[in-house]
Design a protein around this motif. Sequence first.
Motif, PDB file in Angstrom:
ATOM      1  N   GLY B 109       0.835  -1.169  -0.682  1.00 20.68           N
ATOM      2  CA  GLY B 109       0.189   0.117  -0.148  1.00 20.68           C
ATOM      3  C   GLY B 109       0.773   1.353   0.012  1.00 20.68           C
ATOM      4  N   ASN B 110       2.012   0.539  -0.397  1.00 16.21           N
ATOM      5  CA  ASN B 110       2.877   2.592  -0.051  1.00 16.21           C
ATOM      6  C   ASN B 110       3.272   2.470  -1.449  1.00 16.21           C
ATOM      7  OD1 ASN B 110       4.870   4.231  -0.647  1.00 16.21           O
ATOM      8  ND2 ASN B 110       5.830   3.458   1.953  1.00 16.21           N
ATOM      9  N   PRO B 111       2.517   3.104  -3.105  1.00 19.26           N
ATOM     10  CA  PRO B 111       2.842   3.432  -3.988  1.00 19.26           C
ATOM     11  C   PRO B 111       3.893   4.094  -4.609  1.00 19.26           C
ATOM     12  CG  PRO B 111       1.344   4.958  -3.823  1.00 19.26           C
ATOM     13  CD  PRO B 111       1.777   4.810  -1.749  1.00 19.26           C
ATOM     14  N   SER B 112       5.108   4.258  -3.275  1.00 19.18           N
ATOM     15  CA  SER B 112       6.503   4.814  -3.336  1.00 19.18           C
ATOM     16  C   SER B 112       7.555   3.815  -3.335  1.00 19.18           C
ATOM     17  CB  SER B 112       6.860   5.681  -2.623  1.00 19.18           C
ATOM     18  OG  SER B 112       6.146   7.139  -2.667  1.00 19.18           O
ATOM     19  N   PRO B 116       5.299  -3.917  -7.131  1.00 15.97           N
ATOM     20  CA  PRO B 116       3.098  -4.599  -6.732  1.00 15.97           C
ATOM     21  C   PRO B 116       2.936  -5.024  -5.461  1.00 15.97           C
ATOM     22  CG  PRO B 116       4.331  -5.879  -8.588  1.00 15.97           C
ATOM     23  CD  PRO B 116       6.021  -4.941  -8.342  1.00 15.97           C
ATOM     24  N   ASN B 117       1.756  -4.566  -5.233  1.00 21.95           N
ATOM     25  CA  ASN B 117       1.395  -4.950  -4.006  1.00 21.95           C
ATOM     26  C   ASN B 117       1.369  -6.374  -3.820  1.00 21.95           C
ATOM     27  OD1 ASN B 117       0.589  -2.742  -2.568  1.00 21.95           O
ATOM     28  ND2 ASN B 117      -1.111  -2.258  -2.932  1.00 21.95           N
TER      29      ASN B 117
END
Lengths: 81, 202
Positions: B109-112, B116-117
């Motif tokens: 859940g960390n777009p940085s 990929p999740n």
Amino acid sequence: MSTEYTVTETLDVKGESCPMPVVKTKGAIDDLSEGDVLEVLATDSGSMSDLKGWAETTPGVELLDQEADGDVFKHYVRKTE
Amino acid sequence: MSTDTPDTADTGDAADSIDAPEDLSTAELAAEVEELREELADLKADLGDDQKSMVIVATKGTLDMAYPPLILASTAAAFGWDVTVFHTFWGLDILHEKKSKNLKLSAVGNPSMPMPNAIASLPGMDTMATKMMNKKIADNGTATIEELIDVSLDQGVDLQACQMTIELMNYDEADFYDGVTTGVGAATALQRMADADVQLLV
């Protein structure tokens, strides 16, 4: 900024990053007497803006000069009270 | 205000009704002048109070979210501000001596995060992301959380641990750094926020 001044003490914060240059400058200024001039040597490029912002907002200090000397940013702060 | 002011309330503007000197003795006038002087001194004292203050509410206990409150708090203290950081819920882990040295970065859940999740959620990924971040912190000369807590306390920052959360998490007051304030709750935080120049929720 052609103010004449003699450096009383030098604070070396090379290699340290935000917020340490400002926090340690404040600590070093606290240990000095009125009229003394602190030289701060930093490698954090943000220190040019941060030290200026700190000096303009904090009572009892005056930023005399700032210069970039290669990778080192030099700041000169006088304790005014 | 003076009780011997002539009844001119029907003008609707009490400030315009100045006592006629002949109605008052010199002693009464002197007393009134003294009273006004004191009021003026109090008002000036209030206005001249340029002591800034800041209250931060720290609610997150991940490595990345532990930094902003402490960086702002220690810097504001260097400005000479009166600073309080109220730590609640996961923010309490920042003040927990043992846990603060082992704060984690979430890979999910960390777009940085450059993954990929579906991969980030695999076992060990949070540990790996945390190790990478800690290495970056060390390489960059960025202070550790422990160092920031030390300089904050040294400079007089009031680091507060929410009492309700201490009990909720089954922590002991001895688990926290020396100098941390315990036994405080939302009302204490609100009282300080009401008087503060800067209030932040992190």
